[in-house]
Design a protein around this motif. Structure first.
Motif, mmCIF file in Angstrom:
data_model
loop_
_atom_site.group_PDB
_atom_site.id
_atom_site.type_symbol
_atom_site.label_atom_id
_atom_site.label_comp_id
_atom_site.label_asym_id
_atom_site.label_seq_id
_atom_site.Cartn_x
_atom_site.Cartn_y
_atom_site.Cartn_z
ATOM 1 N N THR A 113 0.852 -1.186 0.000
ATOM 2 C CA THR A 113 0.000 0.000 0.000
ATOM 3 C C THR A 113 0.890 1.239 0.000
ATOM 4 N N ARG A 114 0.745 2.082 -0.987
ATOM 5 C CA ARG A 114 1.556 3.293 -1.052
ATOM 6 C C ARG A 114 1.085 4.279 0.014
ATOM 7 N N ILE A 115 2.014 5.108 0.463
ATOM 8 C CA ILE A 115 1.742 5.994 1.593
ATOM 9 C C ILE A 115 2.122 7.435 1.255
ATOM 10 N N SER A 171 -7.852 3.840 -9.358
ATOM 11 C CA SER A 171 -7.330 3.434 -8.058
ATOM 12 C C SER A 171 -7.882 4.369 -6.989
ATOM 13 N N ILE A 172 -7.879 3.856 -5.755
ATOM 14 C CA ILE A 172 -8.363 4.622 -4.610
ATOM 15 C C ILE A 172 -7.192 4.999 -3.712
ATOM 16 N N VAL A 173 -7.158 6.280 -3.307
ATOM 17 C CA VAL A 173 -6.299 6.715 -2.207
ATOM 18 C C VAL A 173 -7.236 6.966 -1.036
ATOM 19 N N LEU A 174 -7.092 6.217 0.019
ATOM 20 C CA LEU A 174 -7.955 6.396 1.182
ATOM 21 C C LEU A 174 -7.356 7.443 2.112
ATOM 22 N N SER A 175 -8.210 8.373 2.509
ATOM 23 C CA SER A 175 -7.761 9.524 3.290
ATOM 24 C C SER A 175 -8.847 9.883 4.293
ATOM 25 N N ARG A 191 -9.776 -3.444 5.437
ATOM 26 C CA ARG A 191 -11.171 -3.393 4.962
ATOM 27 C C ARG A 191 -11.281 -2.894 3.530
ATOM 28 N N VAL A 192 -10.473 -1.900 3.193
ATOM 29 C CA VAL A 192 -10.643 -1.217 1.902
ATOM 30 C C VAL A 192 -9.637 -1.694 0.853
ATOM 31 N N ARG A 193 -8.449 -2.106 1.303
ATOM 32 C CA ARG A 193 -7.358 -2.480 0.382
ATOM 33 C C ARG A 193 -7.182 -1.410 -0.713
ATOM 34 N N PRO A 194 -6.937 -0.166 -0.258
ATOM 35 C CA PRO A 194 -6.737 0.894 -1.251
ATOM 36 C C PRO A 194 -5.365 0.765 -1.912
ATOM 37 N N ALA A 195 -5.189 1.412 -3.038
ATOM 38 C CA ALA A 195 -3.857 1.461 -3.655
ATOM 39 C C ALA A 195 -2.901 2.249 -2.777
#
Ligand SMILES: O=C(O)c1ccccc1NCC(=O)[C@H](O)[C@H](O)COP(=O)(O)O
Length: 215
Positions: free
Chosen positions: A11-13, A160-164, A178-182
């Motif tokens: 997961t990228r940060i 792709s999704i970035v979760l924030s 839960r989300v497994r975002p990119a």
């Protein structure tokens, strides 16, 4: 690692809203993939193009510099790009796709999630976006330190999704599982004060993401 186990995709940060050299160095040392600089003047994390250029010079190769805007005039973005070598732009306002893509840079389009927002329809309006950054609906467009209901995230977005939104060292592992975002993005959750990052919180956040990557 045995053949029976395999690490999940990393997961990228992105660590956002940096204003100090020590915080850039701490985020890079902790393994951040991207560093965000806020070019929205009302934000307490705002940096001038000149200041951002000083901070970006500290980044090693392959750690991306992300520039964040809210409903900017083209001249503002061009003025920043003239001084700051940004790899990615991030738009947090009501920008149309053409207003985002006109700079010929990869861009993230932020969606301020709320129950009445159709995210599939929203994302479909930005087919050229590198990713959709899903953030909470807060006053001031972003950086609010508030989570949103992750169950509102639909499957099958084209991008792709970035979760924030309100992530921190205590909730990000659950968010990733839960989300497994990119990618994930954080500002408040790794701060001692707005715009002042806490190196230990950055390290804990990144360690929690890495732990969830291997679940
Ligand atoms: O960070 C800000 O001050 C900000 C101001 C206006 C628009 C966007 C802003 N931040 C954008 C980000 O990418 C933040 O990291 C994101 O909103 C999450 O913030 P937080 O909930 O504090 O982690």
């Amino acid at each position: 690692m045995t053949s029976a186990t395999h690490a999940r995709t990393k997961t990228r940060i992105k660590i956002c809203g940096l204003t100090r050299e020590a915080d850039v160095d701490a985020a890079v040392a902790a393994g951040a993939d991207a560093i965000g600089f806020v070019f929205y003047p009302p934000s307490p994390r705002y940096v001038t193009p000149e200041r951002a250029a000083e901070l970006v010079r500290r980044l090693p190769p392959f750690v991306a510099a992300v520039g964040l805007f809210v409903n900017p005039e083209p001249a503002q973005v061009e003025a920043v790009l003239a001084k700051v070598p940004l790899e990615v732009l991030q738009f947090h306002g009501d920008e149309t796709e053409s207003q985002c893509r006109r700079y010929l840079r990869p861009y993230l389009k932020a969606a301020r999630v709320r129950p009445d927002l159709d995210l599939v329809q929203y994302a479909a309006a930005y087919p050229s976006a590198r990713a959709i950054l899903l953030d909470a609906f807060v006053d001031g467009y972003g950086g609010g330190g508030k989570t949103f209901d992750w169950s509102l995230i639909p499957a099958g977005l084209a991008q792709s999704i970035v979760l924030s939104g309100g992530l921190d060292g205590d909730n990000v592992a659950e968010a990733v599982r839960r989300v497994r975002p990119a990618a994930v993005d954080v500002s408040s959750g790794v701060e001692a004060a707005k715009g002042i990052k806490d190196a230990a919180k950055i390290r804990a956040f990144i360690a929690a993401v890495r732990s969830a990557d291997n679940d």
